[in-house]
Design a protein around this motif. Structure first.
Motif, PDB file in Angstrom:
ATOM      1  N   GLU A   4       6.458 -13.972   3.750  1.00 20.41           N
ATOM      2  CA  GLU A   4       5.167 -14.428   3.259  1.00 20.41           C
ATOM      3  C   GLU A   4       4.308 -13.139   2.358  1.00 20.41           C
ATOM      4  O   GLU A   4       4.640 -11.899   2.514  1.00 20.41           O
ATOM      5  N   CYS A   5       3.674 -13.711   1.170  1.00 16.57           N
ATOM      6  CA  CYS A   5       3.209 -12.841   0.471  1.00 16.57           C
ATOM      7  C   CYS A   5       1.590 -13.020   0.547  1.00 16.57           C
ATOM      8  O   CYS A   5       1.207 -13.765   1.347  1.00 16.57           O
ATOM      9  N   LYS A   6       1.090 -12.110  -0.169  1.00 16.95           N
ATOM     10  CA  LYS A   6      -0.635 -12.351  -0.013  1.00 16.95           C
ATOM     11  C   LYS A   6      -0.908 -12.347  -1.641  1.00 16.95           C
ATOM     12  O   LYS A   6      -0.183 -12.074  -2.335  1.00 16.95           O
ATOM     13  N   ILE A   7      -2.086 -13.122  -1.880  1.00 21.00           N
ATOM     14  CA  ILE A   7      -2.461 -13.048  -3.234  1.00 21.00           C
ATOM     15  C   ILE A   7      -3.901 -12.517  -3.348  1.00 21.00           C
ATOM     16  O   ILE A   7      -4.619 -12.953  -2.367  1.00 21.00           O
ATOM     17  N   ARG A   8      -4.227 -11.892  -4.386  1.00 20.14           N
ATOM     18  CA  ARG A   8      -5.625 -11.487  -4.448  1.00 20.14           C
ATOM     19  C   ARG A   8      -5.813 -11.243  -5.962  1.00 20.14           C
ATOM     20  O   ARG A   8      -5.158 -11.187  -6.857  1.00 20.14           O
ATOM     21  N   HIS A   9      -7.136 -10.999  -6.246  1.00 22.68           N
ATOM     22  CA  HIS A   9      -7.563 -10.832  -7.742  1.00 22.68           C
ATOM     23  C   HIS A   9      -6.993  -9.572  -8.009  1.00 22.68           C
ATOM     24  O   HIS A   9      -6.543  -8.388  -7.336  1.00 22.68           O
ATOM     25  N   TRP A  10      -6.563  -9.429  -9.531  1.00 22.42           N
ATOM     26  CA  TRP A  10      -6.201  -8.344  -9.998  1.00 22.42           C
ATOM     27  C   TRP A  10      -7.139  -6.956 -10.159  1.00 22.42           C
ATOM     28  O   TRP A  10      -8.357  -7.366 -10.145  1.00 22.42           O
ATOM     29  N   GLU A  11      -6.616  -5.923  -9.896  1.00 22.62           N
ATOM     30  CA  GLU A  11      -7.424  -4.572 -10.189  1.00 22.62           C
ATOM     31  C   GLU A  11      -6.452  -3.917 -11.333  1.00 22.62           C
ATOM     32  O   GLU A  11      -5.401  -3.923 -11.574  1.00 22.62           O
ATOM     33  N   MET A  12      -7.320  -3.055 -12.051  1.00 21.82           N
ATOM     34  CA  MET A  12      -6.965  -2.304 -13.166  1.00 21.82           C
ATOM     35  C   MET A  12      -5.824  -1.188 -12.524  1.00 21.82           C
ATOM     36  O   MET A  12      -4.752  -1.048 -13.471  1.00 21.82           O
ATOM     37  N   GLU A  13      -5.840  -1.019 -11.477  1.00 21.11           N
ATOM     38  CA  GLU A  13      -4.782  -0.006 -10.711  1.00 21.11           C
ATOM     39  C   GLU A  13      -3.209  -0.801 -10.608  1.00 21.11           C
ATOM     40  O   GLU A  13      -2.315  -0.145 -10.420  1.00 21.11           O
ATOM     41  N   ASP A  14      -3.488  -2.097 -10.895  1.00 23.18           N
ATOM     42  CA  ASP A  14      -2.241  -2.930 -10.796  1.00 23.18           C
ATOM     43  C   ASP A  14      -1.302  -2.627 -11.803  1.00 23.18           C
ATOM     44  O   ASP A  14      -0.172  -3.381 -11.985  1.00 23.18           O
ATOM     45  N   ALA A  15      -1.830  -2.117 -13.057  1.00 26.05           N
ATOM     46  CA  ALA A  15      -1.233  -2.229 -14.247  1.00 26.05           C
ATOM     47  C   ALA A  15       0.525  -1.499 -14.425  1.00 26.05           C
ATOM     48  O   ALA A  15       1.295  -2.349 -14.674  1.00 26.05           O
ATOM     49  N   PRO A  16       0.562  -0.352 -13.551  1.00 27.51           N
ATOM     50  CA  PRO A  16       2.042   0.353 -13.476  1.00 27.51           C
ATOM     51  C   PRO A  16       2.971  -0.614 -12.934  1.00 27.51           C
ATOM     52  O   PRO A  16       4.145  -0.823 -13.513  1.00 27.51           O
TER      53      PRO A  16
END
Ligand SMILES: CC(C)(COP(=O)(O)OP(=O)(O)OC[C@H]1O[C@@H](n2cnc3c(N)ncnc32)[C@H](O)[C@@H]1OP(=O)(O)O)[C@@H](O)C(=O)NCCC(=O)NCCS
Length: 170
Positions: A4-16
């Motif tokens: 199972e994964c999780k889903i959440r809103h994007w955060e700028m720190e996710d870019a890499p």
């Protein structure tokens, strides 16, 4: 193995992490055209900014995470005019995480979210006909195969069929 994964809103720190996963021809070959290749961190930042700035009633974009690390992306995009209560879904999972049920987990969670929180009544996806893994995800998530859209795309010089799948809010 069904993880199972999780889903959440994007955060700028996710870019890499987003850039790392999308900088891959095996993924881009199955998506629509228009993504840069190589796909850099700046491209990922542009994408995340666009998702955060988008109309929140039309664009539902989520990072897919495993142990709090981004391993993919899934989005549902509302159509307009007479189709305004339908929406198209797109997704990918980073290649090292394929085959663990994570794509299916993400699709199920996002569809549940959309039907609970919005007035959208039809979610559809159009994988290339040869994309067995994606078709399988949709089937496992309750989508119905509605037919093949013949010669519906030109991708990397090849004319391709696509399959129309949809899930209707019950
Ligand atoms: C398609 C994609 C999201 C699949 O993600 P995933 O997390 O590996 O998917 P899951 O593990 O949840 O399910 C994949 C299913 O397809 C099956 N599958 C995978 N490759 C297959 C193949 N070549 N032939 C037959 N079945 C295949 C798996 O066995 C599994 O089904 P099962 O649970 O019945 O065994 C991932 O490969 C991806 O990101 N691909 C590139 C982008 C893409 O295609 N996006 C979708 C565009 S419509």
């Amino acid at each position: 193995m069904n993880m199972e994964c999780k889903i959440r809103h994007w955060e700028m720190e996710d870019a890499p992490k987003l850039a790392e996963s999308l900088n891959n021809r095996n993924i881009q070959n199955n998506l629509r055209d228009g993504l840069p290749y190589p796909y850099r961190e700046s491209d990922a930042r542009d994408f995340i900014k666009a998702m955060l700035d988008a109309d929140q009633n039309k664009t539902f974009a989520f990072a897919i995470t495993l142990d709090a690390i981004v391993i993919g992306s899934i989005g549902v995009f509302r159509k307009d005019n007479i189709h305004f209560r339908t929406a198209e879904m797109g997704y990918f999972i980073a290649e090292p995480f394929w085959g663990k049920g994570l794509g299916t987990s993400a699709v199920k969670q996002v569809c549940h979210y959309i039907f609970e929180r919005t007035d959208i009544i039809r979610i559809f996806a159009e994988p290339f006909a040869y994309n067995t893994a994606s078709c399988r995800i949709l089937e496992k998530s309750g989508f119905k195969y509605e037919g093949t859209l013949r010669s519906n795309a030109l991708k990397s010089g090849n004319i391709l069929d696509m399959k129309m799948y949809s899930l209707i809010k019950e």
